[in-house]
Design a protein around this motif. Sequence first.
Motif, PDB file in Angstrom:
ATOM      1  N   THR A  50       0.814  -1.058   0.176  1.00  0.00           N
ATOM      2  CA  THR A  50      -0.029  -0.081   0.053  1.00  0.00           C
ATOM      3  C   THR A  50       0.842   1.236   0.101  1.00  0.00           C
ATOM      4  OG1 THR A  50      -1.823  -1.121   1.230  1.00  0.00           O
ATOM      5  CG2 THR A  50      -2.089   1.074   1.358  1.00  0.00           C
ATOM      6  N   ILE A  51       1.948   1.456   0.680  1.00  0.00           N
ATOM      7  CA  ILE A  51       2.872   2.344   0.831  1.00  0.00           C
ATOM      8  C   ILE A  51       3.748   2.431  -0.423  1.00  0.00           C
ATOM      9  CG2 ILE A  51       2.675   2.737   3.120  1.00  0.00           C
ATOM     10  CD1 ILE A  51       5.577   1.642   3.537  1.00  0.00           C
ATOM     11  N   GLY A  52       3.831   1.379  -1.140  1.00  0.00           N
ATOM     12  CA  GLY A  52       4.461   1.194  -2.388  1.00  0.00           C
ATOM     13  C   GLY A  52       5.848   0.787  -2.269  1.00  0.00           C
ATOM     14  N   ALA A  76       0.306  -1.360  -4.811  1.00  0.00           N
ATOM     15  CA  ALA A  76      -1.175  -2.011  -4.750  1.00  0.00           C
ATOM     16  C   ALA A  76      -1.945  -1.988  -3.461  1.00  0.00           C
ATOM     17  CB  ALA A  76      -1.204  -3.310  -5.492  1.00  0.00           C
ATOM     18  N   HIS A  77      -2.834  -1.259  -3.404  1.00  0.00           N
ATOM     19  CA  HIS A  77      -3.815  -1.244  -2.316  1.00  0.00           C
ATOM     20  C   HIS A  77      -4.331  -2.640  -1.865  1.00  0.00           C
ATOM     21  CE1 HIS A  77      -6.287   1.427   0.216  1.00  0.00           C
ATOM     22  NE2 HIS A  77      -5.977   0.570   1.086  1.00  0.00           N
ATOM     23  N   ILE A  78      -3.827  -3.226  -0.716  1.00  0.00           N
ATOM     24  CA  ILE A  78      -4.435  -4.259  -0.350  1.00  0.00           C
ATOM     25  C   ILE A  78      -4.728  -4.074   1.178  1.00  0.00           C
ATOM     26  CG2 ILE A  78      -3.379  -6.581   0.611  1.00  0.00           C
ATOM     27  CD1 ILE A  78      -2.997  -6.467  -2.397  1.00  0.00           C
ATOM     28  N   ILE A  79      -5.872  -4.749   1.438  1.00  0.00           N
ATOM     29  CA  ILE A  79      -6.282  -4.572   2.897  1.00  0.00           C
ATOM     30  C   ILE A  79      -6.390  -5.963   3.422  1.00  0.00           C
ATOM     31  CG2 ILE A  79      -7.747  -2.515   2.187  1.00  0.00           C
ATOM     32  CD1 ILE A  79     -10.371  -4.465   2.380  1.00  0.00           C
ATOM     33  N   THR A  80      -6.640  -5.703   4.857  1.00  0.00           N
ATOM     34  CA  THR A  80      -6.635  -7.140   5.701  1.00  0.00           C
ATOM     35  C   THR A  80      -7.831  -6.867   6.759  1.00  0.00           C
ATOM     36  OG1 THR A  80      -6.045  -8.882   7.076  1.00  0.00           O
ATOM     37  CG2 THR A  80      -4.865  -6.708   7.186  1.00  0.00           C
ATOM     38  N   ALA A  81      -8.473  -7.826   7.074  1.00  0.00           N
ATOM     39  CA  ALA A  81      -9.614  -7.923   7.934  1.00  0.00           C
ATOM     40  C   ALA A  81      -9.537  -8.963   8.800  1.00  0.00           C
ATOM     41  CB  ALA A  81     -11.111  -7.904   7.322  1.00  0.00           C
ATOM     42  N   VAL A 122      -1.547 -12.258   8.054  1.00  0.00           N
ATOM     43  CA  VAL A 122      -2.903 -11.891   7.792  1.00  0.00           C
ATOM     44  C   VAL A 122      -3.438 -12.495   6.809  1.00  0.00           C
ATOM     45  CG1 VAL A 122      -2.285  -9.503   8.964  1.00  0.00           C
ATOM     46  CG2 VAL A 122      -2.023  -9.725   6.451  1.00  0.00           C
ATOM     47  N   PHE A 123      -4.878 -12.201   6.333  1.00  0.00           N
ATOM     48  CA  PHE A 123      -5.167 -12.693   5.379  1.00  0.00           C
ATOM     49  C   PHE A 123      -5.628 -11.454   4.596  1.00  0.00           C
ATOM     50  CE2 PHE A 123      -9.237 -13.665   2.890  1.00  0.00           C
ATOM     51  CZ  PHE A 123      -8.620 -14.664   2.017  1.00  0.00           C
ATOM     52  N   GLY A 124      -4.936 -11.396   3.264  1.00  0.00           N
ATOM     53  CA  GLY A 124      -4.975 -10.030   2.707  1.00  0.00           C
ATOM     54  C   GLY A 124      -5.756 -10.145   1.485  1.00  0.00           C
ATOM     55  N   VAL A 125      -6.557  -9.270   0.960  1.00  0.00           N
ATOM     56  CA  VAL A 125      -7.412  -9.134  -0.335  1.00  0.00           C
ATOM     57  C   VAL A 125      -6.670  -7.586  -1.033  1.00  0.00           C
ATOM     58  CG1 VAL A 125      -8.938 -10.984   0.358  1.00  0.00           C
ATOM     59  CG2 VAL A 125      -9.420  -8.295   0.671  1.00  0.00           C
ATOM     60  N   SER A 126      -6.987  -7.849  -2.279  1.00  0.00           N
ATOM     61  CA  SER A 126      -7.122  -6.316  -2.838  1.00  0.00           C
ATOM     62  C   SER A 126      -8.200  -5.523  -2.392  1.00  0.00           C
ATOM     63  CB  SER A 126      -6.777  -6.345  -4.172  1.00  0.00           C
ATOM     64  OG  SER A 126      -7.744  -6.769  -5.113  1.00  0.00           O
TER      65      SER A 126
END
Lengths: 438, 318
Positions: free
Chosen positions: A81-83, A88-93, A247-251
């Motif tokens: 996310t910070i490049g 790429a913007h990846i998030i995790t919940a 973590v479990f990451g998704v875009s």
Amino acid sequence: MTLSLAQAAIGPPEKEDLKFGFIKLTDMAPLAIAYEKGYFEDEGLFVQVEAQANWKVLLDRVIDGQLDGAHMLAGQPLGATIGYGTQAHIITAFSMDLNGNGITVSNDIWERMKPHIPKDADGRPVHPIKADYLKPVVDEFKAQGKPFNMGMVFPVSTHNYELRYWLAAGGIHPGFYAPHKGDISGQLSADALLSVTPPPQMPATLEAGTIHGYCVGEPWNQQAVFKGIGVPIITDYEIWKDNPEKVFGVSKAWADANPNTHLRVVKAMIRAAKWLDANDNGNRPEAVEILSRPEYVGADYEVIANSMTGTFEYEKGDIREVPDFNVFFRHNATYPYYSDAIWYLTQMRRWGQIEDAKPDSWFMDIAKKVYRPDIYAQAAQSLIEEGKMEASEFPDFGTEDGYRAPQTHFIDGITYDGHSPNDYLKKFGIGLKGDDKI
Amino acid sequence: MSLRAPSADSVTRIARALLLPLLGLLVFVFAWHIAARNIDTSLGKFPGPTQVYEQSFGLIADHQRERGREAAFMERQEKRNAATLAKDPGAEVRLRNYTGKPTFVDQIGTSLVTVLAGFALASLIAIPLGILIGLNGTLYAALNPLIQLFKPVSPLAWLPLVTMVVSALYVSDDPMFAKSFVTSLITVSLCSLWPTLINTAVGVSSISQDLKNVSKVLRLPFMTHVLKIAIPASIPAMFTGLRLSLGIAWMVLIAAEMLAQNPGLGKFVWDEFQNGSSDSLGRIMVAVLVIGIIGFMLDRAMQLLQSRISWDKNAVVR
């Protein structure tokens, strides 16, 4: 953030056929269990889990959509996310586990370290073993003009930061990164030269003498003891008690397009994590059997069982209890705390992966962009309403602000408070802080 | 069928045809067995013939177990769909494919389909192009430097580029083929079209002057010249190229699957290597032998095809 209990039920999944990636490490367990126990199917999801070659390939495939999500290093969504590396913007919940790594050195280095390590009454080494005892060995290497090489799994991996933390706490400089100068080796002014080796190749690379030690997840530390090619000297539990690991990451694009699917995936994973820690690790032997299958981790049962069932073998025969070596659900392990994200960002700054000084607010903004406790809370509420979980098993979502209480269990005794990352960086002797720039 | 005792001559022939290869195999297996016992790796002993034998049965049992799980999966789906329909008769339900792991047998199938598709694509490009440049010296001179430049490039060098291009251009919501399949296919084609191309061109350009004169005297139109003279005359050379291409395609595919983690035998080998269990080396050895056997059979199939198609039934095919 407050949620009414009378929430609308989660709608049907937008996408039912999913493919998730993982790397062959024991902490991919929540994915395997959610599949094998039918938790994904309960949510109406048809999931394939597929082993990936390495962390880079895994991340690239999540970014280009070949994978819907993946088991990731905590630093990967933040780094992307910070490049740093691929942007790429990846998030995790969903945070997958706590602890689970170790540092192993070759037999030869162990023999040379041993004289410096204090012993207890039984003549066993006193734990935790600090890097102070490794320093004389590294100094010897330097005096002879030989490089002291160590392996870790990825530039933004937990293992890299843990190994660096441990080395720096013992006065051994692990080297800086200088991406703005095009130097991403991470070896500037280093005493110990760290480089990337894929986890499964660690024991073989150690045996070949290419590296003298490594930091990796299980089963690759225990494998070294079993094969008699190295000695695990410390677990990350002793470097930083209950540290967040995977973590479990998704875009973000995927999560925006498939909100219900994402919630359902998180629900299934929470149930899997709970199962893994249920009745005081009572399900662990069954979990080990599942993980030892070739489609998952595939290592021998005994090797995986060692750490998963709460014991850890250091020197051959020196088996000690580490009940929390793998934590999947206890201590709110699955909740994506902002403070965990901020700790990783501080370490990226400390070692120069983030080259410029950043205000505290920046750290918090990035954490909020990547870590999504709001999605987690919605999934958890849904599980509570369905009667599959108790509210007491989760943080109190009404009051939780996403910051853990200041954490004190670091090997060097330094306290970490997620609210003030820049002050935290000032406490370290080795590392960038304030306006330092390489 | 006469009942005479076989002549001494035919006995020696049969002995040569059967016993010598058998003897070679036996010596190899024995040497392998001895060598394997003396190689100790960090993952245990090097797999000998016995481990390979055990593991191959293990892999077959594995395959059958997975099929059993697939049946259970389908049953669960049907139950769930029935429950959905009972609730809401208008609901849309569909049966989907099993989501479990591909077994060793599945991976063999995947690899075979991929290699044949890649080889077919390469041949579709290489044969017409080869005929064209074989017939036309000007075109040959123009394209020759390109052919010489790309022919020696290793598949692994193409792979990252192909992967990126496929990821960027092959975008659809419901793709007909998986991205990984397309990537493997293109990589295989890129590497395996050169031998066919060059050999076809050589075959076409070295048609005997007599045949060319016949064509001129009869004033054959261009297409007829190609179909009746050029192609039949260059069949042996073309097949030499095709066989080389297929061999290369098979080799390239395994390497590409390993590196790109695309489904297939290459991925099977890599995954087992990553597993590092005490069975892993034995399983990898099984895969190595299977890869060899399949490569051999592919080559034999091409040979059969050649003897069927070629007009010269007396040529010795090796």
